[in-house]
Design a protein around this motif. Sequence first.
Motif, PDB file in Angstrom:
ATOM      1  N   GLU A 114       0.601  -1.201   0.086  1.00 38.74           N
ATOM      2  CA  GLU A 114       0.025  -0.164   0.007  1.00 38.74           C
ATOM      3  C   GLU A 114       0.816   1.270  -0.103  1.00 38.74           C
ATOM      4  O   GLU A 114       0.523   2.388  -0.709  1.00 38.74           O
ATOM      5  N   LEU A 115       1.838   1.486   0.755  1.00 39.37           N
ATOM      6  CA  LEU A 115       2.742   2.334   0.835  1.00 39.37           C
ATOM      7  C   LEU A 115       3.465   2.755  -0.641  1.00 39.37           C
ATOM      8  O   LEU A 115       3.449   3.927  -1.217  1.00 39.37           O
ATOM      9  N   TRP A 166     -12.459  -2.318   4.111  1.00 40.73           N
ATOM     10  CA  TRP A 166     -11.069  -2.715   4.078  1.00 40.73           C
ATOM     11  C   TRP A 166     -11.176  -4.205   3.800  1.00 40.73           C
ATOM     12  O   TRP A 166     -10.201  -4.781   3.362  1.00 40.73           O
ATOM     13  N   TYR A 167     -11.962  -4.675   4.455  1.00 40.83           N
ATOM     14  CA  TYR A 167     -12.029  -6.134   4.385  1.00 40.83           C
ATOM     15  C   TYR A 167     -12.373  -6.562   2.994  1.00 40.83           C
ATOM     16  O   TYR A 167     -12.044  -7.329   2.452  1.00 40.83           O
ATOM     17  N   ASP A 168     -13.402  -5.566   2.402  1.00 40.63           N
ATOM     18  CA  ASP A 168     -13.543  -5.956   0.924  1.00 40.63           C
ATOM     19  C   ASP A 168     -12.309  -5.944   0.134  1.00 40.63           C
ATOM     20  O   ASP A 168     -12.238  -6.764  -0.850  1.00 40.63           O
ATOM     21  N   THR A 169     -11.550  -4.904   0.338  1.00 40.55           N
ATOM     22  CA  THR A 169     -10.328  -4.499  -0.441  1.00 40.55           C
ATOM     23  C   THR A 169      -9.348  -5.881  -0.254  1.00 40.55           C
ATOM     24  O   THR A 169      -8.839  -6.451  -1.460  1.00 40.55           O
ATOM     25  N   VAL A 170      -9.342  -6.173   0.943  1.00 41.87           N
ATOM     26  CA  VAL A 170      -8.215  -7.287   1.291  1.00 41.87           C
ATOM     27  C   VAL A 170      -8.744  -8.903   0.656  1.00 41.87           C
ATOM     28  O   VAL A 170      -7.975  -9.490   0.002  1.00 41.87           O
ATOM     29  N   MET A 208      -4.648  -7.574   8.320  1.00 39.93           N
ATOM     30  CA  MET A 208      -4.343  -7.039   6.835  1.00 39.93           C
ATOM     31  C   MET A 208      -5.416  -5.911   6.548  1.00 39.93           C
ATOM     32  O   MET A 208      -4.990  -4.991   5.891  1.00 39.93           O
ATOM     33  N   ALA A 209      -6.711  -6.012   6.876  1.00 37.62           N
ATOM     34  CA  ALA A 209      -7.496  -5.014   6.466  1.00 37.62           C
ATOM     35  C   ALA A 209      -7.097  -3.515   7.357  1.00 37.62           C
ATOM     36  O   ALA A 209      -7.045  -2.640   6.911  1.00 37.62           O
ATOM     37  N   PHE A 210      -6.776  -3.811   8.808  1.00 37.60           N
ATOM     38  CA  PHE A 210      -6.269  -2.639   9.397  1.00 37.60           C
ATOM     39  C   PHE A 210      -4.899  -1.997   8.846  1.00 37.60           C
ATOM     40  O   PHE A 210      -4.920  -0.707   8.851  1.00 37.60           O
ATOM     41  N   THR A 211      -4.002  -2.857   8.462  1.00 37.29           N
ATOM     42  CA  THR A 211      -3.091  -2.451   7.983  1.00 37.29           C
ATOM     43  C   THR A 211      -2.964  -1.566   6.520  1.00 37.29           C
ATOM     44  O   THR A 211      -2.397  -0.619   6.173  1.00 37.29           O
ATOM     45  N   ALA A 212      -3.904  -1.933   5.735  1.00 37.07           N
ATOM     46  CA  ALA A 212      -4.395  -1.420   4.477  1.00 37.07           C
ATOM     47  C   ALA A 212      -4.841  -0.133   4.846  1.00 37.07           C
ATOM     48  O   ALA A 212      -4.561   0.870   4.208  1.00 37.07           O
ATOM     49  N   ARG A 213      -5.435   0.001   5.705  1.00 35.32           N
ATOM     50  CA  ARG A 213      -6.311   1.161   6.176  1.00 35.32           C
ATOM     51  C   ARG A 213      -5.532   2.193   6.585  1.00 35.32           C
ATOM     52  O   ARG A 213      -5.399   3.381   6.349  1.00 35.32           O
ATOM     53  N   ALA A 214      -4.459   1.777   7.410  1.00 35.12           N
ATOM     54  CA  ALA A 214      -3.568   2.522   8.120  1.00 35.12           C
ATOM     55  C   ALA A 214      -2.552   3.021   7.310  1.00 35.12           C
ATOM     56  O   ALA A 214      -1.777   4.197   7.340  1.00 35.12           O
ATOM     57  N   ALA A 215      -2.097   2.112   6.251  1.00 36.23           N
ATOM     58  CA  ALA A 215      -1.013   2.503   5.381  1.00 36.23           C
ATOM     59  C   ALA A 215      -1.670   3.692   4.361  1.00 36.23           C
ATOM     60  O   ALA A 215      -0.783   4.762   3.856  1.00 36.23           O
ATOM     61  N   ASN A 216      -2.878   3.643   4.059  1.00 39.81           N
ATOM     62  CA  ASN A 216      -3.403   4.754   3.136  1.00 39.81           C
ATOM     63  C   ASN A 216      -3.601   5.999   3.942  1.00 39.81           C
ATOM     64  O   ASN A 216      -3.357   7.125   3.391  1.00 39.81           O
ATOM     65  N   HIS A 217      -3.994   5.694   5.186  1.00 41.00           N
ATOM     66  CA  HIS A 217      -3.953   6.868   6.011  1.00 41.00           C
ATOM     67  C   HIS A 217      -2.506   7.668   6.239  1.00 41.00           C
ATOM     68  O   HIS A 217      -2.653   8.969   6.041  1.00 41.00           O
ATOM     69  N   ALA A 218      -1.653   6.705   6.475  1.00 42.10           N
ATOM     70  CA  ALA A 218      -0.205   7.449   6.457  1.00 42.10           C
ATOM     71  C   ALA A 218       0.185   8.189   5.067  1.00 42.10           C
ATOM     72  O   ALA A 218       0.827   9.330   5.139  1.00 42.10           O
ATOM     73  N   ALA A 219      -0.178   7.774   4.216  1.00 43.33           N
ATOM     74  CA  ALA A 219       0.315   8.008   2.796  1.00 43.33           C
ATOM     75  C   ALA A 219      -0.263   9.468   2.657  1.00 43.33           C
ATOM     76  O   ALA A 219       0.140  10.369   2.101  1.00 43.33           O
TER      77      ALA A 219
END
Length: 569
Positions: free
Chosen positions: A26-27, A154-158, A549-560
């Motif tokens: 994601e990053l 984010w569950y959907d995405t993963v 995985m869902a929380f990580t994808a969400r957090a990485a997009n937040h960080a970006a």
Amino acid sequence: MPANPNTTYDAIVVGTGISGGWAAKELCENGLKTLVLERGRMVKHVTDYPTMNDDPWDYEFRGELTREEKKAFSLLPMGGVNRQREAMHFFVNALDHPYEETKRFDWIRGYQVGGRSLTWGRQSYRWCDIDFAANKKDGHGVDWPVRYGDIAPWYDTVEEYIGVSGENLGLKQLPDGKFHPPMQLNCVEKELQANMSQNFDDGRLLTIGRVAHITKNTTDFANRGPCQYRNRCKRGCPFGGYFSSNSSTLPAAERTGNMTLRPNSIVHEIIYDETVNKAIGVRVIDTETREKLEFRAKVIFLCASAMSSVGILLKSKSDRFPNGMGNDSGKLGTNIMDHHFKVGASATVNGHMDKYYKGRRPNGFYIPRFTNLGGNTERKNYLRGFGYQGGASRNNWSNLIAETVYGGGLKEAILKPGQWQIGMTAFGEFLPYDDNKVTLSSVKKDQWGLPLLDFDVELKTNELEMRKDMMNEAIAIFEKAGFVDVKGYDTTSGPGSAIHEMGGARMGHDPKTSVVNKNNQIHAVKNVYVTDGAFMTSSSCVNPSLTYMAFTARAANHAAQQLKKKTIF
């Protein structure tokens, strides 16, 4: 391109397992120049799966380990310590990598690129609002600052990216998802499925497990094909049928041109700069040269696996954080959880002698939680609940054990499968407790001179009471199905043995009672994100990797987004 200590990266990701791979993907796909650090050796997809096509008879003594190897790999999952030679290279030698146990804790690790994404069970279940609201409802732990609606997209995405097979059920305790066609139940499992719907009025049901396996022919997955039903998953899947960092997220990150991957790099400390009140990088020990290095970045993702990430934070001390980075609450290292399991039942099934199955399905059936959901499901002696994982098969080995089968009929007997056998084990929710904790040893250090982790974690009354129900309900399910020789079991094991260790840097509303906020940022150090199991505030009873995985994808997009807005650094 080699990692450059003189470069300030946009992001550093610590760890390459389930969470680290997603953070890297994601990053990098958001355009961030990202350094990914892994303490273990390099493992490349396909080329570094040396036993992927081996059979048990390819090994002396069918792969059984020597006495010395059994000591070193005494915690190997999936069948104990015997016949693990085909997978032992993906697990940690406990003698080389020790830890302390004030109370027993079975810490099963995988130090290599891909981490335990190479060996995980791939069971993939969503949390629900019942799970996210449980702490607030019954007063254990602290309230989650998110609910299912926050994580559902984010569950959907993963799920769509990794490929999860299963069936939608419309259950409030097990939300539906974006699924590939389900794997098939066999005849005995279908019999049990039908019988349960007839004999129980509390909503319990049986379904095929939801697993991160591609089950349809598709071109949607780069360099990945559908599951081949070989059930050799823990050796590394050359087809990419099941999801791993090595086959999926790390290659995706690499394709962007934004990832620099550095294996053999033990991150042991996050560097805090008090002049800017931010983390500015990490300190690393090179495991091959023993050189000590520092790498700088604007944002850091801690994905080293729950207990390792907690250990890094505990070792990250400064004048601002004398007890570990982000430990203003004093909760860092506390509320350690796992799932408690190895309790259930087994039985023999009469009939179906004219039926068999094709392939080696790398999956079993699943019975979702059916207790403490309201109405006649409520239990008075424990909170929360459990689910079952199990399977049925034709026994083709036990006839060779009894002495009575030796004789003229032996040759014929070994060519025919035996009776159907069925079994299941429960996975129960583990409540968060302040005194279930991990600390740094004040005396013992590892081969790198770093303090060992010391575990002080145990099951308490709620879990022990739940285990009674976990066994008794399994027995009842099999007995009402008319199965015979029904036997319950409750096998002693330490926390950690489910390999779902969680907690230690929990998420919460209040910096005074938690370590990270709703976006997985450390409350007091907003450019450090913790997205592996360490951030978990409660444990639910379902396998947690999909949630990581869902929380990580969400957090990485937040960080970006924050970096692009220049609000983090």
